[in-house]
Design a protein around this motif. Structure first.
Motif, PDB file in Angstrom:
ATOM      1  N   LYS A 127       0.829  -1.205   0.000  1.00  0.00           N
ATOM      2  CA  LYS A 127       0.000   0.000   0.000  1.00  0.00           C
ATOM      3  C   LYS A 127       0.864   1.255   0.000  1.00  0.00           C
ATOM      4  CE  LYS A 127      -4.152  -1.827   2.234  1.00  0.00           C
ATOM      5  NZ  LYS A 127      -5.071  -1.687   3.380  1.00  0.00           N
ATOM      6  N   ARG A 152       0.913   4.040  -2.967  1.00  0.00           N
ATOM      7  CA  ARG A 152       0.582   5.434  -2.689  1.00  0.00           C
ATOM      8  C   ARG A 152       1.696   6.364  -3.182  1.00  0.00           C
ATOM      9  NH1 ARG A 152      -0.480   4.661   2.159  1.00  0.00           N
ATOM     10  NH2 ARG A 152      -2.705   4.268   1.841  1.00  0.00           N
ATOM     11  N   ALA A 191      -0.971  -0.298  -9.037  1.00  0.00           N
ATOM     12  CA  ALA A 191      -1.757  -1.130  -8.113  1.00  0.00           C
ATOM     13  C   ALA A 191      -2.197  -2.421  -8.799  1.00  0.00           C
ATOM     14  CB  ALA A 191      -2.966  -0.351  -7.610  1.00  0.00           C
ATOM     15  N   LEU A 242      -5.983  -6.192  -0.715  1.00  0.00           N
ATOM     16  CA  LEU A 242      -5.361  -5.293  -1.682  1.00  0.00           C
ATOM     17  C   LEU A 242      -6.357  -4.915  -2.779  1.00  0.00           C
ATOM     18  CD1 LEU A 242      -2.692  -3.941  -2.526  1.00  0.00           C
ATOM     19  CD2 LEU A 242      -2.188  -5.993  -3.879  1.00  0.00           C
ATOM     20  N   SER A 267      -8.953  -2.499  -1.330  1.00  0.00           N
ATOM     21  CA  SER A 267      -8.383  -1.154  -1.239  1.00  0.00           C
ATOM     22  C   SER A 267      -8.278  -0.521  -2.615  1.00  0.00           C
ATOM     23  CB  SER A 267      -6.999  -1.218  -0.573  1.00  0.00           C
ATOM     24  OG  SER A 267      -7.077  -1.778   0.719  1.00  0.00           O
ATOM     25  N   TYR A 268      -7.995  -1.314  -3.609  1.00  0.00           N
ATOM     26  CA  TYR A 268      -7.924  -0.812  -4.977  1.00  0.00           C
ATOM     27  C   TYR A 268      -9.292  -0.320  -5.450  1.00  0.00           C
ATOM     28  CZ  TYR A 268      -7.155  -0.883 -10.058  1.00  0.00           C
ATOM     29  OH  TYR A 268      -7.077  -0.553 -11.381  1.00  0.00           O
ATOM     30  N   LEU A 278      -5.976   3.028  -1.525  1.00  0.00           N
ATOM     31  CA  LEU A 278      -4.564   2.878  -1.867  1.00  0.00           C
ATOM     32  C   LEU A 278      -3.933   4.199  -2.267  1.00  0.00           C
ATOM     33  CD1 LEU A 278      -4.484  -0.410  -3.984  1.00  0.00           C
ATOM     34  CD2 LEU A 278      -3.583  -0.082  -1.698  1.00  0.00           C
TER      35      LEU A 278
END
Length: 958
Positions: free
Chosen positions: A354, A358, A370, A469, A472-473, A478
């Protein structure tokens, strides 16, 4: 102390919801015998006894009070029945605010309303302060509860006069079903009301138009006048002359001050350069600072400096700034590549991933870092899974002696990860788990089971971060705030495009997990083309049911963990299918192993008979099946989302056939035991009732079983199996939801009865044939002739017999001394019949010693054979003399009356046919003599024939 009536039971309430002080009608059973019997009534925890009105034993009327709980039971308590129960509940609603003109079925509490009349509006009526319908459209009250709206708009209000007025709350409450067209009309109404206050703005413009036009005309006239005057009187125009004068003045000034101005310009340039260096030293020092911060890992500082430089010099036209900004971009591009390499590096933590994403997002890296990270993690997980399989396969081939699936689990304890296996393995007969454990335990785990554990552990360690992940994407967490704002539209497009791709990734991971597990545990379920990729174990021994049960538990825990991640069920369906196939295979393997264990039960037969004529074999058989079914309890149990093991007809048929095979295997064991040669019998003693005296008089420890006794023991076991064991096993099958239980029972019972009948006929043949064969030679011994024989007499032979007769619990055990005594007792009944009785008594003694319940069944068949042979012999006699007829009738009647308790319809018919073949007694003296001889025979033989005097309640099995 028991009450006189049943407890009250509330089965209905009308209405079932309402605000406080709503009148309700309660219906039910045993609600009291009268008003004085009702001692308690609570609704939602509030005591409503004061308002209760008892109508009947099935009806009570009351009002609901102010309860704390919004939903609860209706509990009635009476003196006669005590505290009752309720099958229904009441929902207490929060009272809505009632307007001044709104209708209400109950009295409104006016204390809750705020007086809106202020000092400033004292003269205005209250109704004018609160518009009823400001939107000008029809109001439709919504069905949303006031409590839900208060939770949704916390601290807000739908009241126009409130400072915290919420328009959304007002629309949901009053116009939740209003169409969009009507809402547009409401907006038009509001605009019309607002425009009424701003009319008159255009009036100022209408009156000033003539003034503007007059000013424009004046300016045009002046311009024309100046042009006409300059052209006629001055050479050239007035402005042209002025321009020439100014140019000559400028040239003269330049000639005078050129050197001084040159030095000044140079000094100004130097000063400006120094000022630029001092003012923009941030940009000039930025490339070096970027390199230093990258080496220290201060990526946040680099990104902040880059964002600042980009905002200041990103679009500059100054060449120096362009040159230095290009250097910054070069170093930033190198940083992007470095961060991308770190991002795609495996393994890495979710936190680092992450962070790098970022950073790359803030640096506006090209592409989609990502998504690249997600793809790299996907490939890494698949690589780990296949590497895990290759490692275990290689270890198996290099150490074939280890991890054998056939290793004994009896003296084994499992570590915590496999601790649940002890629950199933302990059910195995004869198993005992030790409390200690050693370091060599892991070598006893089958390679394939250990691989599945490692594989699932690997997936559960990697997939959660992989899934998080992706989440978050999707939700944009992210990315930083600036990157999220700048790329929100583009990211939303990417997410929609990537959803199907990510779904395929998860499906591929699930597919690999399932295929690798199948290759290890269910190699026959994968296609030949996939065997090399997912299989390659090359094992000859199948996994036992216990290890399969453990593997099922491992896969189930994996499925639960993946479900907790909120992965869609359609992506986990392949795991559910794998679990079902494993459960089916476990059931099959366990039943097959049970059949193998039952085959070895014959070796454990000790031929020790209890008081009921049974050995331990039936109990061992039942216990073996019960333990096997108990080990399958967790496997057969359906977890949430799982289907039944027996849902497929094919599985039902296979399980039914295996169950039948288990039964038939045991029946075959019984048959083998019944025909086992005497030399193969290990046990050399019989166990009898210790409370009884020695029935044989000479039983020693070296007493060996005969083939006839083994037949009787097996027959006794068959009877017990038919009456108890098979029925108990059917109940256990039904308890575990087996299908086709009726078929299992019918086929097993049929096979058992067939074996029982075959063994019974063999035993009868062994015992009845000698007796039947001795009748004809005995009848005609000494050239006996029915036409010429002496009359029978009742004179007793002088023989002392008391020393050879030994009674014991209504049974006579025989030896040769006893037989000789019996043969010489009477002259009325000849020796052949006495020998037949002695042999029948011997059969009775042998059967009774093994199983009392078999005595009627065996003796009835023996007597049928004897009576049938006796009838045949009598019918073959051409003629009888008077004495011969009397002698024959005496012997037939004596035998018939002696064994009367064991007579069957067939034997009775045979005796009847035998008597009908004889001449009838013509004189009363002959009949009296016959009766006297029979009575004398029965009286004198009472002690010897006690064994035939069975209880009247005995049921004969023919």
């Amino acid at each position: 102390m028991s009450r006189s009536r049943q407890p009250p039971l509330v089965t209905g309430i009308s209405p079932n919801e309402g605000i406080p002080w709503t009148k309700v009608t309660i219906r039910g059973e045993n609600l009291g015998t009268g008003p004085t019997d009702l001692i308690g009534l609570t609704i939602c925890g509030h005591n409503c006894l004061l308002t209760a009105e008892w109508m009947s034993a099935s009806k009570i009327v009351c009002r609901v009070g102010q309860a704390k709980n919004d939903k609860g039971d209706i509990i009635v308590t009476t003196k006669s029945g005590g505290r009752g129960t309720s099958t229904v509940s009441f929902k207490l609603l929060k009272p809505e605010k009632i307007g001044i003109l709104d209708q209400s079925a109950v009295w409104v509490d006016e204390m809750n309303y705020y007086d809106m009349r202020t000092d400033r509006n004292k003269g205005i009526p209250p109704l004018s302060l609160r518009p009823a319908n400001p939107l000008g459209i029809e109001i439709e009250k919504s069905k949303f509860s006031q409590k839900d709206l208060e939770m949704l708009f916390h601290g807000m209000s739908a009241d126009f006069t409130s400072e915290n007025f919420s328009a959304a709350w007002y629309l949901i409450e009053n116009h939740s079903n209003t169409s969009f067209e009507q809402l547009k009309m409401a907006v038009t109404n509001l605009k019309r009301q607002a425009n009424k206050k701003s009319e008159g703005s255009l009036a100022y413009v209408k009156g000033g138009l003539s003034t503007f036009f007059e000013a424009q005309d004046a300016l045009s006239a002046i311009h024309q006048k100046l042009e006409a005057d300059g052209t006629e009187k001055v050479e050239g125009s007035m402005t042209q002359k002025l321009e020439n004068v100014l140019n000559r003045a400028s040239n003269t000034a330049d000639t005078l001050f050129q050197e001084v101005l040159g030095r000044k310009d140079k000094a100004d340039s130097t000063r400006n350069a120094l000022n630029v260096l001092q003012r923009f030293k941030f940009l000039f020092n930025l490339p070096l600072n970027i390199e230093r911060n990258i080496q220290k890992g201060d990526y946040d500082v680099v990104i902040n400096d880059y964002e600042k430089a980009k905002s200041l010099f990103g679009k500059t036209e100054v060449q120096v700034f362009k040159k230095y900004y290009a250097e910054v971009e070069t170093r930033i591009e190198a940083l992007r590549e470095l961060l991308l390499d770190k991002l795609l590096e495996t393994p890495s933590t979710l936190h680092d991933q992450k962070r790098y994403i970022r950073y790359l997002s803030d640096l506006h890296a090209s592409g989609d870092p990502a998504w690249q990270c997600i793809g790299a993690q996907h490939k890494w997980i698949l690589q780990l899974m296949h590497s895990c399989k290759e490692g275990y396969v290689k270890d198996l081939k290099g150490n074939p002696g280890l991890h054998s699936p056939m290793l004994d689990l009896d003296n084994d304890t499992r570590p915590s990860v496999l601790g649940h296996l002890s629950q199933t393995a302990s059910l195995k007969r004869g198993s005992s788990f030790q409390s200690g454990r050693d370091d060599t335990w892991r070598y006893k785990t089958p390679h394939r089971v250990a691989f599945v554990e490692k594989l699932t552990k690997l997936v559960l360690s990697q997939l959660p971060n992989f899934w998080k992940l992706w989440i978050s994407y999707v939700n944009g967490s992210l990315f930083s705030e600036t990157a999220e704002k700048s790329g929100q539209i583009e990211r939303s497009k990417n997410v929609r495009q990537r959803q199907n791709d990510f779904k395929k990734m998860i499906q591929e991971v699930m597919h690999s997990l399932v295929k690798l597990t199948r290759g290890a545990l269910l190699p026959l379920s994968i296609r030949d083309g996939e065997a090399k990729q997912y299989g390659g174990w090359e094992v000859k021994c199948e996994l036992s049911g216990q290890w399969l049960a453990h593997a099922i538990q491992t896969v189930r825990l994996t499925h639960e963990s993946l479900t907790a991640l909120e992965i869609p069920n359609d992506l986990l369906q392949t795991i559910q299918d794998l679990i079902l196939d494993l459960r089916v295979r476990c059931v099959m393997a366990t039943l097959q192993h049970t059949a193998e264990e039952i085959k070895r039960l014959a070796e454990k037969e000790d031929w020790i008979v209890d008081n009921e004529g049974l050995t331990s074999l039936p109990c061992q058989f039942e216990q073996c099946i019960v333990c096997s079914l108990q080990s399958l309890k967790g496997v057969l149990e359906c977890k949430p989302g799982e289907a039944s093991v027996f849902q497929q007809p094919k599985t039902q048929e296979e399980v039914c056939q295996l169950s039948i095979n288990i039964m038939q295997v045991f029946i075959y064991c019984l048959e083998q035991l019944s025909t086992k040669p005497d030399a193969d019998i290990d046990t050399t003693h019989l166990s009898v009732d210790v409370s009884s005296p020695d029935l044989f008089g000479s039983i020693h420890e070296d007493f060996s079983l005969t083939s006839e006794q083994r037949l009787l023991i097996v027959l006794s076991n068959c009877c017990y199996l038919e009456r108890h064991t098979f029925l108990n096993i059917a109940e256990h099958f039904e308890k575990h939801n087996f299908q086709g239980i009726e078929k299992i029972t019918q086929v097993s019972m049929a096979s058992l009865k067939e074996l029982d009948q075959r063994l019974f006929e063999n035993y009868i043949e062994l015992k009845a044939d000698p007796i039947v064969g001795s009748l004809e030679p005995g009848i005609y011994a000494g050239y006996f002739d029915w036409k010429d024989c002496l009359p029978p007499t009742a004179k007793e032979t002088e023989v002392q017999t008391k020393h050879c007769l030994q009674p014991s619990r209504s049974i006579w055990l025989t030896n040769w001394d006893f037989c000789l005594c019996l043969l010489t007792l009477f002259k009325s009944v000849r020796n052949y019949l006495k020998e037949a009785l002695v042999n029948i008594i011997a059969v009775h003694a042998e059967v009774f010693t093994i199983s009392k319940e078999l005595v009627p069944r065996v003796l009835s068949k023996v007597i049928e054979a004897v009576s049938e042979e006796l009838s045949r012999l009598m019918q073959c006699v051409s003629s009888f003399s008077k004495n011969g007829a009397l002698q024959a009738r005496l012997e037939i009647c004596a035998l018939r009356d002696t064994v009367a308790v064991y007579l069957t319809p067939e034997s009775k018919s045979s005796f009847k046919q035998a008597l009908e073949a004889l001449p009838q007694l013509s004189s009363g003296a002959d009949k009296k003599l016959l009766e006297e001889l029979l009575n004398k025979f029965k009286s004198s033989m009472h002690l010897q024939l006690t064994c035939f005097q069975a209880a009247s309640s005995t049921m004969m099995k023919t």
